[in-house]
Design an enzyme around this catalytic site. Sequence first.
Site, PDB file in Angstrom:
ATOM      1  N   GLY A  70     167.962  88.774  18.543  1.00  0.00           N
ATOM      2  CA  GLY A  70     168.875  87.657  18.781  1.00  0.00           C
ATOM      3  C   GLY A  70     170.087  87.677  17.858  1.00  0.00           C
ATOM      4  N   ASN A 152     166.301  75.726  18.077  1.00  0.00           N
ATOM      5  CA  ASN A 152     165.112  76.301  17.452  1.00  0.00           C
ATOM      6  C   ASN A 152     164.347  75.320  16.575  1.00  0.00           C
ATOM      7  OD1 ASN A 152     167.786  76.976  16.271  1.00  0.00           O
ATOM      8  ND2 ASN A 152     166.549  77.490  14.483  1.00  0.00           N
ATOM      9  N   SER A 200     165.839  87.213  22.753  1.00  0.00           N
ATOM     10  CA  SER A 200     165.112  87.968  21.735  1.00  0.00           C
ATOM     11  C   SER A 200     163.648  88.086  22.131  1.00  0.00           C
ATOM     12  CB  SER A 200     165.259  87.247  20.388  1.00  0.00           C
ATOM     13  OG  SER A 200     164.509  87.918  19.409  1.00  0.00           O
ATOM     14  N   HIS A 202     160.805  88.790  20.414  1.00  0.00           N
ATOM     15  CA  HIS A 202     159.661  88.314  19.627  1.00  0.00           C
ATOM     16  C   HIS A 202     159.416  86.817  19.747  1.00  0.00           C
ATOM     17  CE1 HIS A 202     161.560  86.714  15.751  1.00  0.00           C
ATOM     18  NE2 HIS A 202     162.591  87.243  16.364  1.00  0.00           N
ATOM     19  N   CYS A 326     164.518  80.970   9.305  1.00  0.00           N
ATOM     20  CA  CYS A 326     165.619  81.708   8.683  1.00  0.00           C
ATOM     21  C   CYS A 326     166.228  80.929   7.522  1.00  0.00           C
ATOM     22  CB  CYS A 326     166.691  82.035   9.713  1.00  0.00           C
ATOM     23  SG  CYS A 326     166.027  82.906  11.117  1.00  0.00           S
TER      24      CYS A 326
HETATM   25  N1  PLP Z   1     169.066  82.265  17.652  1.00  0.00           N
HETATM   26  C1  PLP Z   1     168.071  81.367  17.620  1.00  0.00           C
HETATM   27  C2  PLP Z   1     168.237  80.071  18.323  1.00  0.00           C
HETATM   28  C3  PLP Z   1     166.882  81.660  16.947  1.00  0.00           C
HETATM   29  O1  PLP Z   1     165.898  80.755  16.915  1.00  0.00           O
HETATM   30  C4  PLP Z   1     166.765  82.906  16.291  1.00  0.00           C
HETATM   31  C5  PLP Z   1     165.553  83.218  15.506  1.00  0.00           C
HETATM   32  O2  PLP Z   1     164.808  82.369  15.076  1.00  0.00           O
HETATM   33  C6  PLP Z   1     167.836  83.811  16.370  1.00  0.00           C
HETATM   34  C7  PLP Z   1     168.968  83.452  17.052  1.00  0.00           C
HETATM   35  C8  PLP Z   1     167.737  85.159  15.734  1.00  0.00           C
HETATM   36  O3  PLP Z   1     166.920  85.992  16.523  1.00  0.00           O
HETATM   37  P1  PLP Z   1     166.228  87.294  15.894  1.00  0.00           P
HETATM   38  O4  PLP Z   1     165.148  86.829  14.993  1.00  0.00           O
HETATM   39  O5  PLP Z   1     165.700  88.032  17.086  1.00  0.00           O
HETATM   40  O6  PLP Z   1     167.296  88.049  15.209  1.00  0.00           O
END
Ligand code: PLP
Length: 383
Positions: A70, A152, A200, A202, A326
């Site tokens: 992502g 998220n 994404s 995972h 994150c």
């Molecule tokens: N965008 C959103 C809304 C997400 O929740 C996340 C990961 O938690 C990402 C982007 C990033 O994705 P990735 O972990 O595959 O890099």
Amino acid sequence: MIYLDHAATTPVLPSAYEKMKPWLDGSMIGNPSSIHSAGKQAHMAVEDAREKVAKLIGAKPEEIIFTSGGTESDNLALQGVASSAHDGLWVFLSSGIEHHAILNQEALLRKKYGTALIQVKTMSDGTVDLEDLQLCLRIYGPELVSIMLANNETGVIQPMQEIAQLCERYGTLLHTDAVQAVGHIPVDVNRLGVDMLSLSGHKFGAPDGIGALYIRKEIQAGFHPVICGGGQEHGIRAGTENVAAIVGFGAAAEWALESMASEEIAYCGHRDAFVRAINAELGEEVRINGGGLQNILNITIPGVQSEALLLMMDANDVCISAASACSAGSPQPSHVLTAMGISGEDANCTVRISFGHTTTRNEVVKAAWLLAKNAKRIRSMYR
Ligand code: PLP
């Protein structure tokens, strides 16, 4: 262990693992760019997965660009358009509730392309203010809008069709970060009216480190790559494809299409059971923020610091999240919750519980009971 942090990452599905295995144990081999038979079989495996991923979001296979996840998809979307844009001040419009994979590109975009980021207001229910969006589109004339499909932290789903109609009226490209939505709710790029969409693997049963950016065919011609090298992925994303992960991604996409409806019913039941159990113990003190995706539950327990609660839950062998994974470890309150008008104090007393394909009702009820017990203990310690 009770794992209720599936929005951070979810276990690989058995069907995805089975498909990946031969590409990992050496029984299948080949670089998809090679023209010998091994290369051809790898190429076929990648194209088969591309079709499955495309089907999951109603796209054409040639509109799917495989990436490492992502974050890369979000970077490719914004920087790909930024580097393709003609001269002059370049503006992009986003919201205050985006993932850091969007928001943290601001400094780079400003430095490299002179881009200005304008943020649209967020309403208290977690959706973007459409009136403000229209005003910003009229005043600033951005070349790109990027607004996520589902959040998220809160699971709030944005009114993407209305956002797309506004973008079309003002001739603006629209990207959506659909990382949390794809695989959990029906997503159709044409029905939504988006030009680009990040997903994404995972988050729905494929391994970590695989994702895709959907780029509408009509805008691919002027699209600049971020990673340069060979001509893979229509020259938009160079580098030898991760065949095993791509194959797993395809299998997970196939599973998601078949199971999405029944999974949503199960998550809805888990959610109700969790809320019922926690309400029975803590009553009115608990507040649910947002809602939309059934697999994400965002709960504020005033006066109970989420970091302390998280550690106590971890000691009980239950994994939940304080905010998005994150940003865990950051002392700042969640930017998503504060954008919704929730105070920093309450945001720091908020946890996210997220369900996945391995979650059972017993786990949910036990975790809710432990959460309430630990919350009461923390309260009694500070009284
Ligand atoms: N965008 C959103 C809304 C997400 O929740 C996340 C990961 O938690 C990402 C982007 C990033 O994705 P990735 O972990 O595959 O890099």
